[in-house]
Design a protein around this motif. Structure first.
Motif, mmCIF file in Angstrom:
data_model
loop_
_atom_site.group_PDB
_atom_site.id
_atom_site.type_symbol
_atom_site.label_atom_id
_atom_site.label_comp_id
_atom_site.label_asym_id
_atom_site.label_seq_id
_atom_site.Cartn_x
_atom_site.Cartn_y
_atom_site.Cartn_z
ATOM 1 N N LEU A 126 0.826 -1.206 0.000
ATOM 2 C CA LEU A 126 0.000 0.000 0.000
ATOM 3 C C LEU A 126 0.864 1.262 0.000
ATOM 4 O O LEU A 126 0.506 2.262 -0.650
ATOM 5 C CB LEU A 126 -0.927 -0.007 1.216
ATOM 6 N N TYR A 127 1.976 1.235 0.707
ATOM 7 C CA TYR A 127 2.885 2.373 0.664
ATOM 8 C C TYR A 127 3.553 2.496 -0.706
ATOM 9 O O TYR A 127 3.870 3.607 -1.150
ATOM 10 C CB TYR A 127 3.949 2.257 1.755
ATOM 11 N N PHE A 128 3.780 1.378 -1.361
ATOM 12 C CA PHE A 128 4.315 1.401 -2.720
ATOM 13 C C PHE A 128 3.348 2.120 -3.663
ATOM 14 O O PHE A 128 3.745 2.960 -4.474
ATOM 15 C CB PHE A 128 4.568 -0.032 -3.187
ATOM 16 N N ILE A 129 2.063 1.798 -3.517
ATOM 17 C CA ILE A 129 1.042 2.486 -4.321
ATOM 18 C C ILE A 129 0.977 3.964 -3.946
ATOM 19 O O ILE A 129 0.869 4.842 -4.817
ATOM 20 C CB ILE A 129 -0.327 1.818 -4.114
ATOM 21 N N TRP A 135 3.313 10.895 -5.849
ATOM 22 C CA TRP A 135 4.362 11.486 -6.676
ATOM 23 C C TRP A 135 3.829 11.914 -8.043
ATOM 24 O O TRP A 135 4.167 12.993 -8.553
ATOM 25 C CB TRP A 135 5.502 10.496 -6.848
ATOM 26 N N SER A 136 2.971 11.076 -8.643
ATOM 27 C CA SER A 136 2.408 11.425 -9.953
ATOM 28 C C SER A 136 1.474 12.624 -9.850
ATOM 29 O O SER A 136 1.486 13.506 -10.722
ATOM 30 C CB SER A 136 1.663 10.226 -10.539
ATOM 31 N N GLN A 137 0.680 12.697 -8.768
ATOM 32 C CA GLN A 137 -0.230 13.829 -8.605
ATOM 33 C C GLN A 137 0.526 15.113 -8.281
ATOM 34 O O GLN A 137 0.161 16.191 -8.768
ATOM 35 C CB GLN A 137 -1.244 13.518 -7.503
ATOM 36 N N TRP A 138 1.591 15.011 -7.502
ATOM 37 C CA TRP A 138 2.361 16.201 -7.168
ATOM 38 C C TRP A 138 3.127 16.732 -8.379
ATOM 39 O O TRP A 138 3.275 17.954 -8.540
ATOM 40 C CB TRP A 138 3.312 15.905 -6.032
ATOM 41 N N CYS A 160 6.895 8.039 2.390
ATOM 42 C CA CYS A 160 6.172 6.893 1.823
ATOM 43 C C CYS A 160 7.163 5.925 1.177
ATOM 44 O O CYS A 160 7.019 4.695 1.290
ATOM 45 C CB CYS A 160 5.151 7.361 0.788
ATOM 46 N N PHE A 161 8.159 6.479 0.527
ATOM 47 C CA PHE A 161 9.203 5.640 -0.083
ATOM 48 C C PHE A 161 9.983 4.876 0.988
ATOM 49 O O PHE A 161 10.241 3.674 0.851
ATOM 50 C CB PHE A 161 10.135 6.526 -0.909
ATOM 51 N N PHE A 162 10.360 5.557 2.066
ATOM 52 C CA PHE A 162 11.071 4.886 3.154
ATOM 53 C C PHE A 162 10.204 3.806 3.802
ATOM 54 O O PHE A 162 10.708 2.748 4.201
ATOM 55 C CB PHE A 162 11.504 5.895 4.208
#
Length: 239
Positions: A126-129, A135-138, A160-162
């Motif tokens: 879920l964090y991967f999503i 990132w895509s929305q930002w 979220c990446f960490f």
């Protein structure tokens, strides 16, 4: 490096990689356990994610609250949701680690380890999503006025990446525990099976006999007696 070695070699001598039930509690040893350290990082990362989004992720525009992630309210809600539930779950599993050493039932430890492995793997996914979604929305969102909130939005994406790796590492450690417990159950079941005990005894008996020297033939003494009898003179009976 010591923590990494402990992660790769999880075996404390008890069932499913835990200590013996009823042992003395040492707060420092507990705080330095790899499971507790990594889970504390998950807890911290979750606070950062939902804290940044909930504090500066929303701005009021034309009387409506708009999400800074390209005005996508679902992006802010999704980030907040996984952050809050990750925060609560991390506290639950830290408490579970405290109770894990006191679980005398092997089945209870097995259920806990399987739950830990499943939830941690799911939350890593879920964090991967969340990372790619936010990132895509930002990357498509306009810069907020005066750049207010931009730093918090970027920070939430980074953590979220960490969190992907921290939760995946928790799942990996739970998987290692599960393998240890499954191996212990197989060994104990094999050793306590009556059929296997009989086979082991028969095998050990045959090996002992192979190491011993061959004994004398059982027909040796009768044959020697017959030879002695044949060497005696024949006496004619008297009538």
């Amino acid at each position: 490096m010591d923590v990494l070695n402990q992660i790769l070699n999880i075996n404390a001598g008890g069932a499913y990689g835990g200590g013996k039930a009823g042992g003395a509690f040492d707060p420092l040893t507990f705080a330095m356990k790899p499971q507790v350290v990594i889970r504390a990082l998950c807890w911290l990362f979750s606070i950062v994610v939902f804290g940044c989004i909930s504090s500066e992720g929303w701005v009021e525009k034309d009387g409506k609250e708009m999400c800074l992630y390209n005005n996508d309210g679902m992006a802010c809600k999704y980030g907040n949701t996984i952050g809050i539930f990750g925060f609560l779950a991390s506290m639950y599993f830290i408490g579970g680690e405290f109770m894990f050493e006191r679980m005398s039932s092997v089945k209870s430890r097995k259920r806990y380890v399987m739950g830990d492995m499943g939830f941690s793997a799911a939350w890593a996914f879920l964090y991967f999503i969340a990372f790619f979604y936010l990132w895509s929305q930002w990357s498509s969102a306009p810069m907020p006025p005066l750049g207010i909130g931009a730093g918090s939005m970027k920070t939430a994406i980074v953590f979220c990446f960490f969190s992907i790796f921290s939760w995946a590492l928790c799942a990996f450690m739970a998987y290692k525990r599960f393998l240890i417990g499954a191996g212990d159950e197989f060994t104990s079941a094999f050793e306590t099976d009556p059929a296997n005990v009989v086979h082991q005894q028969a095998y050990s008996y045959s090996m002992d006999n192979d190491n011993e020297q061959y004994s004398a033939s059982p027909f040796g003494q009768p044959q020697q007696g017959m030879e002695q009898q044949s060497g005696m003179e024949y006496q004619q009976p008297t009538y």
